[in-house]
Write an enzyme that holds these catalytic residues in place. Structure first.
Site, short mmCIF file in Angstrom:
data_model
loop_
_atom_site.label_atom_id
_atom_site.label_comp_id
_atom_site.label_asym_id
_atom_site.label_seq_id
_atom_site.Cartn_x
_atom_site.Cartn_y
_atom_site.Cartn_z
N GLU A 89 0.89 -1.22 0.00
CA GLU A 89 0.19 -0.16 0.03
C GLU A 89 0.95 1.43 0.03
O GLU A 89 0.47 2.35 0.23
CB GLU A 89 -0.98 -0.21 1.29
CG GLU A 89 -0.42 -0.13 2.42
CD GLU A 89 -1.59 -0.54 3.47
OE1 GLU A 89 -2.17 0.52 3.62
OE2 GLU A 89 -1.71 -1.48 4.20
N CYS A 121 -3.38 -4.11 4.31
CA CYS A 121 -2.32 -4.98 4.77
C CYS A 121 -2.60 -6.25 4.13
O CYS A 121 -1.83 -7.40 4.48
CB CYS A 121 -2.35 -5.11 6.27
SG CYS A 121 -1.96 -3.56 7.05
N HIS A 246 -1.63 -11.11 11.38
CA HIS A 246 -1.41 -9.58 10.99
C HIS A 246 -0.99 -8.74 12.34
O HIS A 246 -2.02 -8.85 13.14
CB HIS A 246 -2.41 -9.07 10.16
CG HIS A 246 -2.04 -7.49 10.05
ND1 HIS A 246 -0.88 -6.81 9.54
CD2 HIS A 246 -2.87 -6.33 10.26
CE1 HIS A 246 -0.80 -5.20 9.71
NE2 HIS A 246 -2.17 -5.31 9.99
N ASN A 291 4.45 -1.86 12.57
CA ASN A 291 3.59 -2.35 11.64
C ASN A 291 4.24 -2.09 10.28
O ASN A 291 4.50 -0.78 9.93
CB ASN A 291 2.44 -1.39 11.71
CG ASN A 291 1.08 -2.23 10.87
OD1 ASN A 291 1.42 -3.00 10.25
ND2 ASN A 291 -0.09 -1.43 10.88
P1 HMG Z 1 -5.55 5.85 21.19
O1 HMG Z 1 -6.98 5.69 20.95
O2 HMG Z 1 -4.87 6.97 21.47
O3 HMG Z 1 -5.12 4.52 22.60
O4 HMG Z 1 -4.87 4.83 20.09
P2 HMG Z 1 -6.25 4.32 23.65
O5 HMG Z 1 -6.35 5.48 24.53
O6 HMG Z 1 -7.19 3.37 23.18
O7 HMG Z 1 -4.94 3.33 24.35
C1 HMG Z 1 -4.44 2.14 24.00
C2 HMG Z 1 -4.15 1.43 25.03
O8 HMG Z 1 -3.29 1.96 26.16
C3 HMG Z 1 -5.43 1.00 25.85
O9 HMG Z 1 -5.53 -0.23 26.22
C4 HMG Z 1 -5.39 2.04 27.25
O10 HMG Z 1 -6.13 1.57 28.30
C5 HMG Z 1 -3.72 1.80 27.27
P3 HMG Z 1 -6.96 -0.97 26.05
O11 HMG Z 1 -7.79 -0.47 27.15
O12 HMG Z 1 -7.37 -1.00 24.68
O13 HMG Z 1 -6.63 -2.52 26.69
N1 HMG Z 1 -3.08 2.70 28.16
C6 HMG Z 1 -2.17 2.62 29.00
N2 HMG Z 1 -1.62 1.34 29.70
C7 HMG Z 1 -0.63 1.46 30.11
N3 HMG Z 1 -0.24 2.76 30.85
C8 HMG Z 1 -0.72 4.10 30.44
C9 HMG Z 1 -1.78 3.76 29.60
N4 HMG Z 1 -2.40 4.69 28.87
C10 HMG Z 1 -3.38 4.14 28.10
N5 HMG Z 1 -0.38 4.92 30.99
C11 HMG Z 1 -5.50 3.12 18.41
C12 HMG Z 1 -5.11 3.43 19.81
C13 HMG Z 1 -5.38 1.56 18.23
C14 HMG Z 1 -6.56 3.67 18.04
C15 HMG Z 1 -4.44 3.90 17.46
O14 HMG Z 1 -3.29 3.27 17.83
C16 HMG Z 1 -4.70 3.76 15.90
O15 HMG Z 1 -5.29 4.53 15.43
N6 HMG Z 1 -3.94 2.88 15.45
C17 HMG Z 1 -4.00 2.52 13.90
C18 HMG Z 1 -5.00 1.65 13.63
C19 HMG Z 1 -5.00 0.21 13.78
O16 HMG Z 1 -3.70 -0.11 14.06
N7 HMG Z 1 -5.95 -0.66 13.97
C20 HMG Z 1 -5.74 -2.05 14.18
C21 HMG Z 1 -6.66 -2.94 13.45
S1 HMG Z 1 -6.69 -2.54 11.79
C22 HMG Z 1 -5.35 -3.23 10.88
O17 HMG Z 1 -4.83 -3.99 11.44
C23 HMG Z 1 -5.12 -2.67 9.75
C24 HMG Z 1 -4.02 -1.79 9.53
O18 HMG Z 1 -2.54 -2.55 9.76
C25 HMG Z 1 -3.76 -1.06 8.11
C26 HMG Z 1 -4.00 -2.03 7.02
O19 HMG Z 1 -4.69 -2.90 6.85
O20 HMG Z 1 -3.37 -1.39 6.02
C27 HMG Z 1 -3.91 -0.69 10.56
#
Ligand code: HMG
Length: 372
Positions: A89, A121, A246, A291
């Protein structure tokens, strides 16, 4: 090999090569810049380091290096490659396939089918399936396919996805299954969605982060249910030597597997035990890399296959936003045990330079200026 010989057990991975770019950033350095608790990135997302590319380096360079390494340890000659297909991509042109840049560098031309596949991906997996099915159909004759998954994953500055960034390439030669046979039967699942997408002309993806987690979990549940069928899920998954996913970030994989376990009616302890034994150990390279989109799953598969005895089985769950997913079964061949391709990752990790927060800001500014 004749078309008749193209039956299950006779086609698969004959060689693997991997490549990482020369820079890396520990996620704690990014946390400093973004004013975040580093534990959010390390514990919350499970990330450690992200691979980064210098301004003059990218998906093509990594693809070429991975391909050279795969070709270098293959027992065939370049003129036996009848297909080069790149899943990515990180396309650099709307018309000319990335495979053309790679083929040019490799000196691959003539009676060769050359093209690029896009499906977020999942694109690398689609490329691999097409190569496998080309071989199984008999259309390939004696020729082999060179399949490459290569990507540079960058998000906009301060995007929640920024700590999950990375880059890398995996090249696989599809021919005799010296390393692993690939089962022609696989389990796809797709649902049209906008969870992560990049409109034409935009440099960075748009992401509906929370929704993307749900899409991934839905896909995993459906693919694993199709794989298990009427069998006993615990027995069927426990019999596998490894379960690969993945890896957008390691915590995603754990969340998804716990969800799969729940859908089978398992308690947390059982799902967590299988995760620790069969899944977590295959994400060591992903943790060093971040990633790498199309390459992420295949990096995990390459890590899992290295050291397996012939006959041991693994499954590989591919997910690409948009969304499309597929679960594949692989059976280790006689050359899996030696795991020679692990040397690619070891040497790239040894030779790469770690940058700090200031170095990262400078790098992003240079890349942003180059893409403006
Ligand atoms: P966010 O919303 O900023 O993070 O980003 P959050 O608030 O959900 O926090 C993440 C985790 O950290 C949470 O854990 C918090 O509790 C924890 P959870 O409750 O989910 O278990 N946390 C802490 N832990 C310890 N100490 C602390 C602390 N503070 C918070 N102090 C988000 C998260 C995944 C949304 C972001 O990283 C994102 O947008 N990522 C990109 C999208 C993605 O990777 N999606 C995955 C599925 S889609 C996919 O795999 C396809 C992809 O590869 C693309 C493709 O296909 O081409 C992405």
């Amino acid at each position: 090999m004749t078309a008749d010989a193209n039956t299950f057990d006779s086609i698969g991975l004959a060689s693997i090569g991997l490549s990482l770019p020369p820079l890396a950033l520990p996620v704690e350095e990014l946390a400093k810049l973004r004013g975040q608790d580093p534990k959010k990135y390390t514990l919350g997302l499970g990330c450690q380091e992200m691979s980064l590319c210098p301004a003059d380096f990218g998906a093509v360079e990594m693809a070429v290096e991975a391909a050279r390494r795969a070709l270098g340890r293959w027992d065939g000659e370049l003129d036996r490659i009848g297909m080069i297909v790149v899943g990515t991509e990180s396309a650099i042109d709307m018309s000319r396939p990335l495979s053309a840049w790679v083929a040019d560098e490799l000196g691959l031309r003539g009676a060769v089918r050359s093209y690029e596949v896009k499906h977020a991906c999942y694109g690398g997996t689609v490329a691999l399936r097409q190569a496998l099915e080309w071989k199984l159909s008999g259309a390939a004759g004696d020729k082999a396919a060179l399949v490459i998954a290569t990507d540079v994953a960058l998000y906009a500055l301060s995007d929640p996805g920024e700590p999950t960034q990375g880059a890398g390439a995996v090249a696989m030669i599809v021919d005799q299954p010296h390393i692993a046979a690939i089962d022609p039967i696989s389990h796809p699942w797709s649902e049209p969605a906008f969870d992560f997408w990049r409109p034409v002309g935009e440099s960075f993806p748009r992401v509906d982060g929370k929704f993307s987690l749900d899409c991934y979990k839905t896909a995993a549940e459906n693919c694993f249910k199709a794989f298990v069928g009427d069998d006993n899920a615990e027995r069927k998954l426990s019999e596998l030597a490894a379960i690969c996913f993945h890896v957008p970030f390691p915590k995603m994989v754990k969340k998804a597997f716990l969800h799969v376990g729940e859908s089978f009616g398992w308690d947390f302890e059982l799902a967590n035990e299988i995760f620790s034994q069969k899944i977590d150990p295959n994400m060591g390279w992903n943790r060093q890399c971040g990633n790498a989109y199309t390459a992420s799953l295949w990096m995990s598969v390459a890590e899992a296959l290295a050291g397996l005895e012939g006959g041991q089985q693994i499954v590989a769950f591919s997910y690409g936003s948009g969304f499309g997913a597929e679960l594949l079964t692989l059976t280790a061949g006689p050359e899996a045990a030696a795991g020679t391709w692990a040397a690619d990752i070891e040497s790239d990790l040894d030779s790469r330079t770690h940058i700090d927060a200031a170095g990262y800001e400078e790098l992003r500014n240079v890349r942003l200026a180059a893409s403006a």
